[in-house]
Design an enzyme around this catalytic site. Structure first.
Site, mmCIF file in Angstrom:
data_model
loop_
_atom_site.group_PDB
_atom_site.id
_atom_site.type_symbol
_atom_site.label_atom_id
_atom_site.label_comp_id
_atom_site.label_asym_id
_atom_site.label_seq_id
_atom_site.Cartn_x
_atom_site.Cartn_y
_atom_site.Cartn_z
ATOM 1 N N CYS A 382 0.836 -1.206 0.000
ATOM 2 C CA CYS A 382 0.000 0.000 0.000
ATOM 3 C C CYS A 382 0.869 1.252 0.000
ATOM 4 C CB CYS A 382 -1.012 -0.050 1.137
ATOM 5 S SG CYS A 382 -2.514 0.846 0.709
ATOM 6 N N HIS A 508 -3.712 -5.049 0.293
ATOM 7 C CA HIS A 508 -3.142 -5.579 1.544
ATOM 8 C C HIS A 508 -3.161 -7.106 1.529
ATOM 9 C CE1 HIS A 508 -2.782 -1.859 3.935
ATOM 10 N NE2 HIS A 508 -3.712 -1.428 3.098
ATOM 11 N N GLU A 510 -1.559 -9.120 3.249
ATOM 12 C CA GLU A 510 -1.429 -9.714 4.590
ATOM 13 C C GLU A 510 -2.784 -10.075 5.201
ATOM 14 O OE1 GLU A 510 -1.057 -6.560 3.813
ATOM 15 O OE2 GLU A 510 -1.612 -5.191 5.435
HETATM 16 N N1 GLN Z 1 -2.165 6.641 2.743
HETATM 17 C C1 GLN Z 1 -2.234 5.869 1.546
HETATM 18 C C2 GLN Z 1 -3.593 5.961 0.882
HETATM 19 O O1 GLN Z 1 -4.569 6.254 1.527
HETATM 20 C C3 GLN Z 1 -1.877 4.424 1.808
HETATM 21 C C4 GLN Z 1 -2.821 3.716 2.713
HETATM 22 C C5 GLN Z 1 -2.284 2.430 3.276
HETATM 23 O O2 GLN Z 1 -1.086 2.191 3.286
HETATM 24 N N2 GLN Z 1 -3.173 1.587 3.790
HETATM 25 O O3 GLN Z 1 -3.710 5.705 -0.279
#
Ligand code: GLN
Length: 549
Positions: A382, A508, A510
């Protein structure tokens, strides 16, 4: 006919109700029963999505896009099932429903009260998943500690359900602490007695007392607890500290927790526990043949719970590779050009973690650069993927001011930008891109090799995205988009050509790793780290060096 098990906690928080609930569920599932778990949290937030990780640890996202308590991650990892929005309910959500109904006029003429209106809504939600008829047993974990003002309506709802249901359809497990007093050389049962008394004063009588303890409970102590807490001696369960949370189901099996539960719920005809796969996993975990050291580059590293699912995914992937994964936390805020070699030089792989806001991002970018140049296995999740894109834009494409508009809204090179539909969003709760989305993989890429099929589906939680206006120069320079959303064309995976293992994912991964189904990118990342470690050894070892020539 669905049966219900409620798990409450006493004496102190952090006793591991989630792990006990998940372990019991695992044992029941291994005997052929269909089981799920839900968690009721007493805080007023509608969900934990707006909570800082320092406050509440990681926010776990379900397939259907619910932002939930991290215990749901344990439920999924243990049971290898999906949970959903319905599996996590907070006081905030209960009140929101009741107040919305009140505004709609559902209670016209009536005073809306905690009992019966709030407790009715709690009970409705406690039975909701069971009402689908999909499960033999629904386990409900009640967050907080008995005696907290906030959890009272939940305890009251359990009381009412215990009273409404047949005796054999519902049971309560109370998890408490039996502290060992070194000076007295004794285990002390008093806190447990008090906590059970408190629960009884609220009308709930536990059927099973599960005791967290650092020392074994002998028969005398068990009898004493049974006598004071009004349960059978066999229903006093010892929960000793374990080396790994994944050992707890086997410990509970030895204590006979599942058998007592089945007996009390009058469930007959169940099979012997089938835990072969689970035990294989534990064997691999206990007796690894190698070791890798991974640098976890994040900014919430003081709190282990902030990266819970990532850490657990490493445990699963390590076992799969028969390799111990030592994760070393590195605070991204303190990584600089000057100290990067010293801080990251010893690792066999780097994972740049998810996150929000500007704090620590420059350190993450330096870490990405270090992994890219030194051909160190790299995995960005992310925000970690977004930082990999920014690093590439700045240092390879020479767009020196490249950034995400999250950190620098005025940048001339917004390689990471807010999605169109996100630009209109003003409210913070539940408004990110959340939950499972499909992703199509490009053939003959690292991503396709790793998954072995396409499309895949993974869970998201972010607002910003890779800006497709930059895709062409990226790909020409060797950073390719190997995964895209088939509907929108949004870039979900980037990877570097001419690097042994460099992958960044917008989603994500994970969140979907389980004991029985370790997440494939984590598995491949550890494999790459192992190879990197072996090479490092061979290069540094003069004997092997001569053999290599
Ligand atoms: N802050 C970034 C976004 O909102 C990444 C979010 C995250 O790592 N879950 O896109």
């Amino acid at each position: 006919m669905t049966k219900y098990i409620f798990v409450t906690g006493g004496v102190t928080s952090s006793l591991g109700k989630g792990i006990i609930a998940a372990s019991l569920a695992k044992l029941l599932q291994s005997r052929g029963l269909k089981v799920t778990i839900q968690k009721f949290d007493p805080y007023i937030n509608v969900d934990p999505g707006t909570l800082n990780p320092y406050e509440h640890g990681e926010c776990f996202v379900t397939e259907d896009g619910a932002e939930t308590d991290l215990d749901l991650g344990h439920y999924e990892r243990f049971l290898n099932i999906f949970t959903s929005q319905a599996n996590n309910v907070t006081t905030g959500r209960i009140y929101q429903t009741v107040i919305n109904q009140e505004r709609e006029g559902a209670y016209l003429g009536k005073t809306v009260q905690v009992i019966p209106h709030i407790t009715d809504e709690i009970k409705r939600r406690m039975l909701l998943i069971g009402d689908t008829g999909q499960y033999d047993i629904v386990i409900t974990e009640i967050g907080g500690t008995v005696g907290d003002i906030e959890s009272l309506p939940f305890v009251e709802a359990v009381r009412q359900l215990q009273w409404e249901m047949e005796k054999e359809d519902c049971l309560v497990i109370h998890l408490t602490l039996i502290p060992y007093l070194k000076a007295a050389k004794e285990l002390k049962t008093k806190p447990t007695q008090h906590s059970v008394k408190l629960l009884s004063e609220n009308g709930v009588h536990p059927d099973i007392i599960a005791c967290r303890t650092e020392r074994p409970l002998n028969l005398d102590i068990r009898k004493k607890i049974a006598l004071f807490c009004n349960v059978k001696t066999e229903a006093v369960i010892e929960v000793m500290d374990a080396n790994s949370i994944y050992e707890v189901p086997l410990k509970m099996l030895q204590e006979g927790l599942d058998v007592i539960v089945l007996k009390k719920l009058h469930i007959n005809g169940y099979s012997a526990p089938q835990l072969g796969k689970w035990k294989d996993f534990l064997d691999k975990l206990k007796y690894p043949s190698g070791k890798v050291t991974i640098g976890l580059i994040g900014k919430y590293i003081e709190l282990q719970d902030a990266y819970k699912s990532i850490l657990e995914s490493f445990v699963h992937a390590g076992a799969m590779n028969e390799c111990k994964v030592q994760v070393v936390n590195v605070h991204s805020e303190f990584i600089t050009e000057e100290n990067v070699e010293e801080k990251l030089g010893g690792f066999d792989g780097l994972l740049v973690a998810p996150g929000f806001g500007i704090r620590g991002v420059e350190g993450k970018i330096i870490a990405v650069q270090y992994a890219r140049i030194n051909k160190l296995p790299f995995f960005g999740i992310c925000l970690g993927m977004q930082m990999a894109a920014i690093e590439f834009a700045r240092n390879v494409l020479n767009l020196k001011d490249a950034h995400s508009t999250e950190m620098d809204p005025g940048t001339n090179n917004p390689v990471i930008d807010l999605m169109e539909e996100q630009k209109k969003v003003t409210s913070k709760g539940g408004t990110m891109r959340l939950g499972a989305y499909p992703c199509e993989l490009k053939p003959a890429t690292l991503a396709h090799d790793i998954y072995g099929h396409s499309p895949i589906s993974e869970r998201h939680r972010h607002r910003w995205e890779f800006n497709n206006a930059y895709l062409e120069p990226f790909e020409q320079a060797g950073m390719i988009a190997s995964g895209k959303n088939p509907g929108t064309g949004l870039v979900e995976i980037i990877e570097l050509q001419n690097h042994p293992f460099f992958i960044g994912v917008q989603y994500h991964p994970e969140l979907k790793s389980t004991v029985e189904n370790p997440q494939p990118i984590f598995v491949s990342f550890i494999k790459a780290a192992k190879e990197f470690a072996e090479k490092k050894v061979s290069v540094k070892n003069p004997l092997l060096q001569s053999e290599m020539i």
